[in-house]
Scaffold this motif. Sequence first.
Motif, PDB file in Angstrom:
ATOM      1  N   ALA A 106       0.764  -1.163   0.019  1.00 42.77           N
ATOM      2  CA  ALA A 106       0.014   0.153   0.101  1.00 42.77           C
ATOM      3  C   ALA A 106       0.854   1.254  -0.108  1.00 42.77           C
ATOM      4  CB  ALA A 106      -0.899  -0.100   1.231  1.00 42.77           C
ATOM      5  N   LEU A 107       2.013   1.331   0.715  1.00 43.79           N
ATOM      6  CA  LEU A 107       2.976   2.253   0.841  1.00 43.79           C
ATOM      7  C   LEU A 107       3.272   2.568  -0.583  1.00 43.79           C
ATOM      8  CD1 LEU A 107       4.640   2.078   4.288  1.00 43.79           C
ATOM      9  CD2 LEU A 107       2.832   3.677   3.580  1.00 43.79           C
ATOM     10  N   CYS A 108       3.866   1.475  -1.202  1.00 49.38           N
ATOM     11  CA  CYS A 108       4.454   1.601  -2.503  1.00 49.38           C
ATOM     12  C   CYS A 108       3.477   2.132  -3.676  1.00 49.38           C
ATOM     13  CB  CYS A 108       4.921   0.387  -2.803  1.00 49.38           C
ATOM     14  SG  CYS A 108       5.789   0.315  -4.748  1.00 49.38           S
ATOM     15  N   GLY A 109       2.139   1.592  -3.516  1.00 51.22           N
ATOM     16  CA  GLY A 109       1.195   2.146  -4.337  1.00 51.22           C
ATOM     17  C   GLY A 109       0.645   3.700  -4.166  1.00 51.22           C
ATOM     18  N   ILE A 110       0.671   4.015  -2.891  1.00 54.07           N
ATOM     19  CA  ILE A 110       0.256   5.581  -2.661  1.00 54.07           C
ATOM     20  C   ILE A 110       1.467   6.434  -3.076  1.00 54.07           C
ATOM     21  CG2 ILE A 110       0.038   7.130  -1.103  1.00 54.07           C
ATOM     22  CD1 ILE A 110      -1.700   4.917   0.438  1.00 54.07           C
ATOM     23  N   ALA A 111       2.740   6.048  -2.954  1.00 56.27           N
ATOM     24  CA  ALA A 111       4.007   6.678  -3.459  1.00 56.27           C
ATOM     25  C   ALA A 111       3.960   6.743  -4.930  1.00 56.27           C
ATOM     26  CB  ALA A 111       5.344   6.062  -2.927  1.00 56.27           C
ATOM     27  N   CYS A 112       3.626   5.772  -5.641  1.00 60.67           N
ATOM     28  CA  CYS A 112       3.638   5.654  -7.040  1.00 60.67           C
ATOM     29  C   CYS A 112       2.477   6.429  -7.650  1.00 60.67           C
ATOM     30  CB  CYS A 112       3.384   4.307  -7.789  1.00 60.67           C
ATOM     31  SG  CYS A 112       4.975   3.325  -7.387  1.00 60.67           S
ATOM     32  N   THR A 113       1.499   6.898  -6.891  1.00 65.87           N
ATOM     33  CA  THR A 113       0.254   7.632  -7.636  1.00 65.87           C
ATOM     34  C   THR A 113       0.572   9.127  -7.111  1.00 65.87           C
ATOM     35  OG1 THR A 113      -1.169   5.788  -6.708  1.00 65.87           O
ATOM     36  CG2 THR A 113      -2.199   8.267  -6.825  1.00 65.87           C
TER      37      THR A 113
ATOM     38  N   PRO B  42      -2.144 -13.802   0.610  1.00 64.53           N
ATOM     39  CA  PRO B  42      -2.146 -12.926  -0.447  1.00 64.53           C
ATOM     40  C   PRO B  42      -3.160 -12.149  -0.610  1.00 64.53           C
ATOM     41  CG  PRO B  42      -1.977 -14.979  -1.318  1.00 64.53           C
ATOM     42  CD  PRO B  42      -1.735 -15.184   0.509  1.00 64.53           C
ATOM     43  N   MET B  43      -4.173 -12.959  -0.143  1.00 70.38           N
ATOM     44  CA  MET B  43      -5.678 -12.242  -0.243  1.00 70.38           C
ATOM     45  C   MET B  43      -5.814 -10.919   0.639  1.00 70.38           C
ATOM     46  SD  MET B  43      -8.288 -15.408  -0.611  1.00 70.38           S
ATOM     47  CE  MET B  43      -8.609 -16.460  -2.012  1.00 70.38           C
ATOM     48  N   LEU B  44      -5.255 -11.024   2.008  1.00 67.05           N
ATOM     49  CA  LEU B  44      -5.231  -9.999   2.702  1.00 67.05           C
ATOM     50  C   LEU B  44      -4.044  -8.808   2.201  1.00 67.05           C
ATOM     51  CD1 LEU B  44      -4.970 -11.939   6.068  1.00 67.05           C
ATOM     52  CD2 LEU B  44      -6.809 -10.738   5.092  1.00 67.05           C
ATOM     53  N   VAL B  45      -3.381  -9.464   1.481  1.00 68.87           N
ATOM     54  CA  VAL B  45      -2.231  -8.381   1.186  1.00 68.87           C
ATOM     55  C   VAL B  45      -2.888  -7.649  -0.155  1.00 68.87           C
ATOM     56  CG1 VAL B  45       0.000  -7.929  -0.370  1.00 68.87           C
ATOM     57  CG2 VAL B  45      -0.178  -9.628   1.420  1.00 68.87           C
ATOM     58  N   HIS B  46      -3.739  -8.321  -0.943  1.00 68.88           N
ATOM     59  CA  HIS B  46      -4.405  -7.533  -2.352  1.00 68.88           C
ATOM     60  C   HIS B  46      -5.381  -6.729  -1.705  1.00 68.88           C
ATOM     61  CE1 HIS B  46      -5.460  -8.410  -6.658  1.00 68.88           C
ATOM     62  NE2 HIS B  46      -5.889  -7.102  -6.431  1.00 68.88           N
ATOM     63  N   ALA B  47      -6.403  -7.216  -0.715  1.00 65.37           N
ATOM     64  CA  ALA B  47      -7.445  -6.491  -0.227  1.00 65.37           C
ATOM     65  C   ALA B  47      -6.897  -5.145   0.175  1.00 65.37           C
ATOM     66  CB  ALA B  47      -8.235  -7.228   0.808  1.00 65.37           C
ATOM     67  N   GLY B  48      -5.920  -5.335   1.472  1.00 66.80           N
ATOM     68  CA  GLY B  48      -5.178  -4.289   1.882  1.00 66.80           C
ATOM     69  C   GLY B  48      -4.581  -3.329   1.019  1.00 66.80           C
ATOM     70  N   TYR B  49      -4.229  -3.643  -0.009  1.00 65.48           N
ATOM     71  CA  TYR B  49      -3.626  -2.684  -0.980  1.00 65.48           C
ATOM     72  C   TYR B  49      -4.783  -2.025  -1.840  1.00 65.48           C
ATOM     73  CZ  TYR B  49      -1.418  -1.265  -5.719  1.00 65.48           C
ATOM     74  OH  TYR B  49      -1.083  -0.677  -6.619  1.00 65.48           O
TER      75      TYR B  49
ATOM     76  N   PRO C  87       3.583  -0.536  -9.275  1.00 65.17           N
ATOM     77  CA  PRO C  87       2.930  -0.902  -8.145  1.00 65.17           C
ATOM     78  C   PRO C  87       2.238  -2.504  -8.318  1.00 65.17           C
ATOM     79  CG  PRO C  87       1.647   0.900  -9.305  1.00 65.17           C
ATOM     80  CD  PRO C  87       2.972   0.894  -9.759  1.00 65.17           C
ATOM     81  N   ALA C  88       1.840  -2.639  -9.495  1.00 62.69           N
ATOM     82  CA  ALA C  88       1.137  -4.209  -9.526  1.00 62.69           C
ATOM     83  C   ALA C  88       2.191  -5.141  -9.342  1.00 62.69           C
ATOM     84  CB  ALA C  88       0.516  -4.262 -10.618  1.00 62.69           C
ATOM     85  N   PHE C  89       3.468  -4.774  -9.848  1.00 64.91           N
ATOM     86  CA  PHE C  89       4.682  -5.797  -9.680  1.00 64.91           C
ATOM     87  C   PHE C  89       4.905  -5.887  -8.070  1.00 64.91           C
ATOM     88  CE2 PHE C  89       9.178  -6.689  -9.762  1.00 64.91           C
ATOM     89  CZ  PHE C  89       9.111  -8.064 -10.222  1.00 64.91           C
ATOM     90  N   VAL C  90       5.076  -4.681  -7.607  1.00 65.19           N
ATOM     91  CA  VAL C  90       5.393  -4.798  -6.163  1.00 65.19           C
ATOM     92  C   VAL C  90       4.433  -5.647  -5.337  1.00 65.19           C
ATOM     93  CG1 VAL C  90       5.754  -3.406  -4.104  1.00 65.19           C
ATOM     94  CG2 VAL C  90       6.831  -2.661  -6.206  1.00 65.19           C
ATOM     95  N   LEU C  91       3.030  -5.162  -5.477  1.00 65.12           N
ATOM     96  CA  LEU C  91       2.082  -5.975  -4.861  1.00 65.12           C
ATOM     97  C   LEU C  91       2.092  -7.607  -5.170  1.00 65.12           C
ATOM     98  CD1 LEU C  91      -0.700  -6.307  -3.414  1.00 65.12           C
ATOM     99  CD2 LEU C  91      -1.792  -5.869  -5.824  1.00 65.12           C
ATOM    100  N   GLY C  92       2.475  -7.637  -6.406  1.00 70.02           N
ATOM    101  CA  GLY C  92       2.443  -9.385  -6.514  1.00 70.02           C
ATOM    102  C   GLY C  92       3.813 -10.264  -5.859  1.00 70.02           C
TER     103      GLY C  92
END
Length: 760
Positions: free
Chosen positions: A642-649, A742-749, A721-726
């Motif tokens: 999530a931190l990586c995704g928000i940073a990329c945004t 991984p479902m919790l990781v994906h849902a939290g992201y 960010p999708a690669f980092v999530l993966g």
Amino acid sequence: MTPAPPTAWRAVWLLTRLRLQRLLNVSGKGLAFHRGGKSRPATPGKKRGRWLLGALLVLPMLFASGNIARHNLLNMHCLLDQVAVCQAKGSLQAGEHVMAPVIAHLIEQPFSAALAGALTLQLALLWLVSLLLPLGMGELSKPDWDLEWLVTLPVDKGTLLWARVLERTLVNPLGLLVLWPGTTMIAWYSGQDWFSPLSGLFACLLLLALAAMLRTLIDTGLRLSLSPAQLGNLQALLSVAGLFPMYMGMSFGMGTGGFAQAWAAAMPAWTVWTPPGLLVSLLNAQGAAAALPAVLLLAQCLCLILLGMALLRRQLRHGVVGAGQREAGRKRSPANQSAGKWRVRPGTVIQRRELTLLLRDRNFLVQTLLLPLLILGGQALFSGQARDLHELLSSPVLLASTGFFLGTYVLMMSAFQTLNKEGGALWLLYTFPVAVDQALLQKAQLWAALALLYPLILSSAALAWQDAWRWDMAGLMLLALAGIPLYSAIAVALGVFASDPLATEAAVKIRPAYTYLYLLLTGLYIAALAAGSLAQQLVFVVLTAALAVALWQKARDALPYLLDPSASPPARVTAADGLIAAMLFFILQILLLILLKDKVAGVLTYVLLRLVYWRSKTAGVPRMTQGRHPWRWGTAGAAVSALCGIACTLVLQAPAAAAGGSSWDSLWLLALGVLAAPLCEEFIFRGLLQGGLRRSLPAWQAIGTGAALFAMMHPPSAMLPAFVLGLCAGLAYERSGALLAPMLVHAGYNAALLAYQLHA
């Protein structure tokens, strides 16, 4: 009471029918002749249904041959008859709208003398192909000769020889493939319309009868005078010699600068009185004008066949056993080897054995290492493109595609044939102190090294040709070279699926459908090399690597059951399931977005896969909750991703996509992003794909490959960010062993990004 021997006509029919039965059994087992009555119960075979795919491939081949024959005739008409609208470009480049009035005028008028001479040359070349290629396709070097047991039948020798010529006339599929389209097109453009295929078939059979007579003479004479080793070398030479008339006969429709077209223009007038020339005159004649060429053609064919039969009887006047055939059993003195002399032994024992077999089998050596150069060089030479060599050396895409084609063709003739070349000694591989899959892997490494020779030589010559170093050319050649080892593994794996070691006929030991599948995959990689986008090329390299691992995994599962006539591997989750699920998800996503404007592809894919696994009772289906601390790993991975995704945004300054809309839209988006997407996508990419890859790869490679494929399913701006999530989801699944992590990781992201966008 001893039954009377069959009459001559019935014996000819029975022997011809036997050959037709054999051909149908080889090409498609569901098409053989069936007699009434019950047959004995047999061991149930493996359910494959692959004969239908092979039968469907015949239609594209006939269409391609017909299209080549059409352009051959039209192109020669444009060039030799000096048709202004298409003389410069040729029929292939002129376009249908330009060629329509030209074709109408061609049908209304008889062929010119120049066009008739060119068609005579073309038919003569294709007739030569129908003679040489069947001789070079394996029958000549077989240790057993069917004529040796056919003469033991209660049939007169003359009847037997006539039957042999007749069955080789009717059962010559390669001859039909190259000659029938050509004769049909001559009849079509002579104004015979839909009667053309029938008259073209009759004309084709006349030429095939002459080819069958000469083929029988050559085959019989060679077997009576040469040893099996010499026959094998001669077969390799014939397989190469047959390529030149084939490419020359096909080159009339390719461009306007080939020297074959100059030969066609210079054909002497007397050639119209030969059987191919009379055949062109007969097909092009109208009404009573067809009588003279018909009588002369039938008289010539009859005289030539009777002369050939007389020569054949003289060849067999002392029987069918030749002294040369017995030389195979003569023991030869072993070569003198200096004891204690140190020699270099590269590679493993299995790889050295493979090299020894390659050097001993001249036919295998020619087809593997020499034939690719002859195919490529022959096409360039006869089509008039050999003078454009500088274009090949200066074009990065053309250079990389050509080098990759040469390498993959070597693999098709070698790595793809790995199990087939073992023959009846395949069971010995199961007795080696090395696992069968490891032995095949060593062979794949050897063939990859040999296949890299042509691309390396070509790229070195191109880079030396340039005045300055070109990074674009070097990069494309590296991508082409990287594909060779991957396609070596793919070729060996497909060879496992294609081979049928229990088949008694050599022609059915390799299923042709997998050969065309390999060629299709090769064409896709060449298309990726020509894509122009580095991102697309890297994506395809990753997909190819995943495909190689998945096919290798499937092949490894099938190897223990290869020699069992009925058993098949049990159903279990593999990397191939993950790739199929990912592609199904991608296709459904596009279709549903177009048709329904909705994002439910993951749900449909999940439901379908669950249904398939439940019906087939597949083992190894990913577990949902049972694991090691899934909540802990899921929470940690969600925070990092999530931190990586928000940073990329923030860096990309992406607009808030969810700011507008009603509250129902926001709730629907939240349900999809936090519940449906994690459940379905993690089952596909982590449970199936990463779990399947984990059977064959280390953890970091399986996690990275799964994350890369997961990122490819997203838009370019969201790939990082999708690669980092993966990566985070893959690590959580690897550590916990349960899909909940991984479902919790994906849902939290997804929840964090949605909250950020709604807040923004």
